[in-house]
Design an enzyme around this catalytic site. Sequence first.
Site, short mmCIF file in Angstrom:
data_model
loop_
_atom_site.label_atom_id
_atom_site.label_comp_id
_atom_site.label_asym_id
_atom_site.label_seq_id
_atom_site.Cartn_x
_atom_site.Cartn_y
_atom_site.Cartn_z
N CYS A 6 36.23 36.18 41.47
CA CYS A 6 36.49 35.38 42.67
C CYS A 6 35.41 35.64 43.73
O CYS A 6 34.84 36.72 43.80
CB CYS A 6 37.86 35.73 43.24
N ASP A 40 35.95 36.02 46.74
CA ASP A 40 36.54 36.85 47.80
C ASP A 40 35.64 38.04 48.17
O ASP A 40 35.22 38.80 47.29
CB ASP A 40 37.91 37.36 47.30
N ARG A 98 36.21 40.79 49.37
CA ARG A 98 36.74 42.13 49.12
C ARG A 98 36.60 42.56 47.67
O ARG A 98 36.78 43.72 47.33
CB ARG A 98 38.23 42.18 49.52
N HIS A 152 42.22 38.67 41.07
CA HIS A 152 42.68 39.74 41.97
C HIS A 152 43.96 39.31 42.67
O HIS A 152 44.15 38.13 42.98
CB HIS A 152 41.60 40.08 43.00
N CYS A 183 44.95 36.74 46.13
CA CYS A 183 43.86 35.76 46.06
C CYS A 183 44.22 34.52 46.88
O CYS A 183 45.24 33.88 46.63
CB CYS A 183 43.61 35.37 44.60
CO CO Z 1 40.40 35.21 45.25
#
Ligand code: CO
Length: 208
Positions: free
Chosen positions: A41, A43, A45, A97, A100
Amino acid sequence: MDINSIFDENKAWVDKKVKVDANYFQELSKGQNPEILYIGCSDSRVTAEELMGAKPGEAFVHRNIANMVSNLDLSAMSVINYAVKYLKVDHIVVCGHYYCGGVKAAMESKDLGILNPWLRSIRDVYRLHRVELNKIADDEERYKRLVELNVEEQCINVLKTAEVQLAYRNRGLKVHAWVFDIHSGNLINLNLDIEKALKDIREIYHLE
Ligand code: CO
């Protein structure tokens, strides 16, 4: 992160690397030979290399919203093709994750404009598994389970490609389903059974 400090950070990083090995960047410039294709992803993090402890040159990485593998996504299809056919990676990892935002958005009844077609592929995963998902009363648990099921479905999408089927048969390419738990930092292996997954889809998607 202050955008103005990035070039200073870069310089400090170069100095640190060169201090340990004066030829570090010359060696890096010679080429890449990664063993892993990581699909994750976007993302901020979920940093692919950092969570795996991978160094530059060790992982070929593709990231998008909710780690999707869509057959109409030329970018994802090109990455898989190049990694399998030319880099000859031994492993393809799809890493989702918990928490998400993409998966969360797909669970809500909201018109998100240009994001709708992207999120619809996640809604399709929900529809495929709605009997199991609807039995989970707790919202957070249902959300986490959809993250896991989405990873498994994207692995199946990886297995639908001709180059992956060929590499699986000819040289034992492996496909892995992982989830990163942001809450604990732990990587969870969903232990995808590739043979079973392939058996389930072979009748319809067999190409090689
Ligand atoms: Co995500």
